[in-house]
Design a protein around this motif. Structure first.
Motif, short mmCIF file in Angstrom:
data_model
loop_
_atom_site.label_atom_id
_atom_site.label_comp_id
_atom_site.label_asym_id
_atom_site.label_seq_id
_atom_site.Cartn_x
_atom_site.Cartn_y
_atom_site.Cartn_z
N LEU A 25 0.83 -1.20 0.00
CA LEU A 25 0.00 0.00 0.00
C LEU A 25 0.87 1.25 0.00
O LEU A 25 0.57 2.23 -0.67
N ARG A 26 1.96 1.19 0.74
CA ARG A 26 2.84 2.36 0.81
C ARG A 26 3.49 2.63 -0.55
O ARG A 26 3.54 3.77 -1.01
N VAL A 27 3.97 1.55 -1.19
CA VAL A 27 4.55 1.71 -2.53
C VAL A 27 3.51 2.34 -3.45
O VAL A 27 3.80 3.24 -4.23
N GLU A 28 2.27 1.87 -3.31
CA GLU A 28 1.21 2.35 -4.19
C GLU A 28 0.90 3.81 -3.90
O GLU A 28 0.66 4.61 -4.81
N LEU A 29 0.91 4.19 -2.63
CA LEU A 29 0.63 5.59 -2.29
C LEU A 29 1.68 6.52 -2.90
O LEU A 29 1.38 7.65 -3.26
N ARG A 30 2.93 6.02 -3.00
CA ARG A 30 3.97 6.83 -3.62
C ARG A 30 3.73 6.99 -5.10
O ARG A 30 3.80 8.08 -5.64
N SER A 31 3.49 5.87 -5.80
CA SER A 31 3.44 5.95 -7.26
C SER A 31 2.02 6.16 -7.76
O SER A 31 1.81 6.75 -8.81
N LYS A 32 1.05 5.69 -7.03
CA LYS A 32 -0.37 5.78 -7.38
C LYS A 32 -0.68 5.16 -8.75
O LYS A 32 -1.76 5.36 -9.29
N GLU A 33 0.28 4.45 -9.29
CA GLU A 33 0.15 3.99 -10.67
C GLU A 33 -0.96 2.95 -10.81
O GLU A 33 -1.81 3.06 -11.69
N LEU A 108 -0.95 -14.28 2.31
CA LEU A 108 -2.03 -13.45 2.84
C LEU A 108 -1.73 -11.97 2.65
O LEU A 108 -2.62 -11.18 2.34
N GLY A 109 -0.46 -11.62 2.85
CA GLY A 109 -0.08 -10.22 2.69
C GLY A 109 -0.32 -9.73 1.28
O GLY A 109 -0.91 -8.67 1.07
N LYS A 110 0.13 -10.51 0.31
CA LYS A 110 -0.08 -10.11 -1.08
C LYS A 110 -1.57 -10.06 -1.40
O LYS A 110 -2.04 -9.13 -2.06
N ALA A 111 -2.32 -11.07 -0.94
CA ALA A 111 -3.75 -11.12 -1.22
C ALA A 111 -4.46 -9.92 -0.59
O ALA A 111 -5.36 -9.33 -1.19
N LEU A 112 -4.02 -9.56 0.60
CA LEU A 112 -4.63 -8.43 1.29
C LEU A 112 -4.40 -7.13 0.52
O LEU A 112 -5.32 -6.31 0.36
N GLY A 113 -3.17 -6.98 0.00
CA GLY A 113 -2.88 -5.80 -0.82
C GLY A 113 -3.79 -5.72 -2.03
O GLY A 113 -4.41 -4.69 -2.31
N VAL A 114 -3.90 -6.85 -2.74
CA VAL A 114 -4.76 -6.91 -3.93
C VAL A 114 -6.20 -6.58 -3.54
O VAL A 114 -6.90 -5.82 -4.23
N PHE A 115 -6.64 -7.13 -2.42
CA PHE A 115 -7.99 -6.92 -1.93
C PHE A 115 -8.28 -5.43 -1.73
O PHE A 115 -9.29 -4.91 -2.19
N VAL A 116 -7.34 -4.74 -1.07
CA VAL A 116 -7.55 -3.31 -0.82
C VAL A 116 -7.59 -2.53 -2.13
O VAL A 116 -8.46 -1.67 -2.34
N PHE A 117 -6.68 -2.85 -3.05
CA PHE A 117 -6.67 -2.16 -4.35
C PHE A 117 -8.02 -2.33 -5.03
O PHE A 117 -8.57 -1.39 -5.61
N MET A 118 -8.55 -3.55 -4.98
CA MET A 118 -9.80 -3.81 -5.69
C MET A 118 -10.96 -3.07 -5.04
O MET A 118 -11.87 -2.62 -5.73
#
Lengths: 237, 250, 242
Positions: A25-33, A108-118
């Protein structure tokens, strides 16, 4: 192993998976890509389908449920590909695999990240759908819609994460992911669409809805357990 | 599944008769190698010799088709528990470009169960000479800074075994020297190192012994203090004799 | 990747064909023409459907084979993930391939039947739909096996379990999705005429025996393939080949 150790292990799995998800999530908040592209893509899918189903001067309400889930599924694939591409850039996945955290925690960590993005994508797609299709919904049914979306998204991110990590080292993984993923999420789509359609039909009964929700829960549980079990051997050659 | 206990430790790592087979291709054939604390072992050989394959067998992320890799007295079944004590520095950065150096190291420190990950990360980055850049996104780092960051990241788990997979490619002389100095410092603390590098000079500088591989087989071993020129001649001899032998049988 | 520890067979003598396999193959060879004769010359012509009804004798046994192969796939893949012996993997691969083969048979013959019986090629019948999805997911298994790299075996074993779970879910969800339960194919022709009954059960028997022969042969082919890979490797090592 004693019960206390089991509990400690379980807690640390949850803690580690949260660390992994938080990093994503943090990486995503930086790039927002990922969020910008997938949410915008989801919006476009809704728009394109609305045009395709115009009948007279208004689109058909009956197809709204289908469009919602197709938009979510398409946008999800786009996001999944990117989330795992990030681990491959700089070979980070190797570093992650070498850390002492348990494999289920990583999954679970990766799945959780995907879940939040979706969920974020859905937060864009659903209002767009209501706007273009002139849909109305009661507060109670809005809560039920959220429930169906939540259950569907859990199943989708679990299967998606599993398949994407399986294909991490394949050459043409973007194409492969889509053709492997869609057959597996068909039951999810069927159940999700059916339940959503029941919600959108304000005069209709909700018997179908609860049946679908029960099955979605069963689907999520079965695939979550199966994924946790098959994830371990996947990443070791 | 409980998290891996940090008590797992080993004073030597041995590969005993390991082979690795991919489909119809035998990448490694019956190789023996022993790593000891405080020692650096280099893997040498032409392209496709199986150096990286062997390195990966030592990382626990890849399992030999036959033979075994033993971490001290750890039973084979628990090999994967050793992974927390293995550090990896490779030609890839192994870090996330959008995060700062500090965030990267702190993230891994958390996964290694460090109690004060942020403080730990800050200390490590200072130690590896990155204090000025630690709040900048990693994608703005130069190649030399990246490798120092990579080393700091690898050091987070206080590894007993350090794996170096061509970490010096694309690094200028000055940065190489800095990284080498750091690795030496780690060696003095009792780390065992396994390195793969094309560069014979760097190998001579860093390694105590070398294993030469040709086409997945052991072509020879070099021990004692390695000097660049003696290493070069010895290496050439081994590779050339082996290739010449093959040429005759064909 | 071949497991070097696995005991194969004496490659200098080849892999002998057990007499049971020879006998079974011969039996299937004899039974198959008998089946065709029974279906076309013995069983009476159905009044409404005419010759199209003959599809039934092949469609239903093929569908049953699919049903049988589901537990075979599930069991073999779990056994493989548990034991990591290559024979379980070979059985799993064979079962997946055969399930695809028979699934395609079902998916071709089903619509042909449907065209005559209901006037349309495709109906979203639970059986047909779940067969379709099962075939799609199994194709995904084969694709992954081909492209997933070193751990392809484990992955496709895991996927085939998921595929079976998935088919069950499709079966249940299509039922809800359709709302109405369409007439089940077998029930419709439930009252089989005695002549039809004999032909039908002969076909079922032949299909099952044929399935066993194919499964067995495919596992043996997998074994031979491993042996060939090993010989190939030896040849490379001896400097005979590159």
């Amino acid at each position: 192993m004693s019960v206390r150790q089991e509990i400690a292990g379980f807690v640390s799995i949850l803690r580690d998976s949260w660390i992994v998800a938080k990093k994503d999530l943090r990486v995503e908040l930086r790039s927002k890509e990922i969020l910008l592209t997938t949410a915008y893509f989801g919006f476009l899918v809704v728009l394109v389908f609305s045009f395709s189903f115009f009948y007279g001067d208004a689109p058909l309400h009956a197809v709204a449920a289908g469009i919602l889930w197709v938009a979510v599924a398409f946008a999800g694939t786009l996001g999944l590909g990117r989330v795992f591409e990030r681990e491959r850039e700089g070979d980070c996945i190797r570093a992650l695999l070498l850390t002492p955290i348990a494999r289920p925690a990583l999954f679970l960590g990766k799945a959780l990240g995907v879940f939040v993005f979706m969920l974020v994508v859905e937060a864009v797609v659903v209002p767009a759908l209501f706007f273009f299709f002139n849909l109305a919904i009661t507060a109670e049914r809005a809560g039920m819609l959220a429930l169906v979306l939540l259950l569907g998204t859990i199943g989708y991110s679990v299967i998606g994460t599993l398949l994407a990590s399986m294909l991490l080292r394949a050459q043409t993984k973007d194409v492969l992911l889509t053709i492997v993923l869609y057959p597996f999420i068909l039951p999810l789509l069927i159940l999700g669409v059916k339940a959503t359609a029941a919600l959108f039909d304000l005069t209709g009964e909700l018997g179908v809805f609860s049946e679908c929700v029960r099955l979605l829960v069963a689907f999520d549980v079965v695939f979550l357990v199966a994924s946790l079990w098959t994830f371990e051997p996947i990443l070791v050659d | 599944m409980a998290p891996i206990q940090s008590e797992v430790d080993f004073d030597r790592v041995e590969a005993l008769g390991v082979s690795k087979i991919y489909e119809r291709h035998r990448a490694l054939s019956n190789v023996d190698l022993r790593l000891e604390r405080g020692k650096t072992t280099a893997l040498l050989g032409p392209n496709g010799a199986g150096k990286t394959t062997l390195l990966w067998l030592f990382s626990t992320l890849s399992r030999p088709t036959s033979g075994e890799v033993r971490f001290g007295d750890l039973p084979l079944k628990r090999n994967k528990e050793a992974r927390g004590k293995i550090g990896l520095l490779s030609h890839a950065s192994l870090t996330y470009g959008d995060l700062s150096g500090l965030e990267n190291v702190a993230f891994f420190a958390r996964l290694y169960g460090c109690r004060f990950p942020d403080r730990e990360a800050e200390q490590l980055l200072q130690e590896f000479g990155l204090e000025d850049a630690m709040r900048r996104p990693v994608k703005t780092y130069s190649r030399g800074m990246l490798q120092r960051l990579g080393l700091a990241r690898a050091w987070v788990g206080r590894p007993t075994l350090l794996l170096l997979d061509e970490p010096f490619t694309g690094l200028d002389r000055a940065s190489t020297m800095v990284v080498i100095d750091r690795i030496r410092a780690l060696q003095r603390q009792g780390t065992m190192t396994l390195m793969v590098s094309h560069d014979l000079e760097i190998t001579a500088e860093l390694a105590d012994e070398a294993l030469v591989l040709v086409r997945g087989r052991t072509a020879g071993r070099l021990t004692g203090p390695l000097k660049p020129d003696t290493l070069r001649t010895a290496y050439r001899e081994m590779v050339e004799t082996l290739i010449a032998k093959r040429g005759r049988t064909e | 990747m071949p497991n070097a520890k696995e005991e194969l067979f004496d490659t200098s003598r080849g892999l002998p064909v057990p007499w049971t396999l020879t006998g079974l193959s011969a039996l299937v060879g004899i039974l198959f023409p008998i089946c065709i004769a029974l279906v076309f010359f013995y069983a009476p012509l159905e009044k409404e459907m005419g010759y199209v009804q003959k599809i039934f004798y092949f469609h239903v046994p093929a569908a049953w084979i699919m049903l049988i192969s589901a537990p075979v796939m599930a069991y073999s893949s779990i056994a493989f993930l548990w034991r990591r012996t290559d024979n379980w993997d070979r059985l799993n691969d064979a079962a997946v391939e055969l399930a695809i083969l028979f699934g395609v048979l079902v998916l071709i013959s089903g619509p042909l039947w449907g065209r005559k019986a209901w006037g349309v090629y495709w109906v979203w019948d639970v059986r047909l739909t779940s067969s379709l999805v099962l075939v799609l997911t199994l194709v995904a298994c084969k694709i992954v096996r081909a492209y997933a790299g070193p751990s392809a075996k484990q992955i496709s074993a895991g996927l085939s379990v998921l595929a079976v779970c998935n088919a069950v879910f499709v079966y249940v969800s299509v039922d809800i999705w359709r709302g109405t339960h369409p007439e089940k194919v077998v029930n419709k022709s439930g009252g089989l005429a005695p002549g039809m009954r004999l032909a039908f059960w002969m076909c079922v028997l032949t299909f099952i025996l044929g399935y066993v022969v194919m499964l067995w042969t495919r596992v043996r082919a997998g074994k031979l393939r491993t042996a060939l890979d090993r010989l190939h490797m030896k040849a490379i090592e001896a400097g005979l080949e590159d």
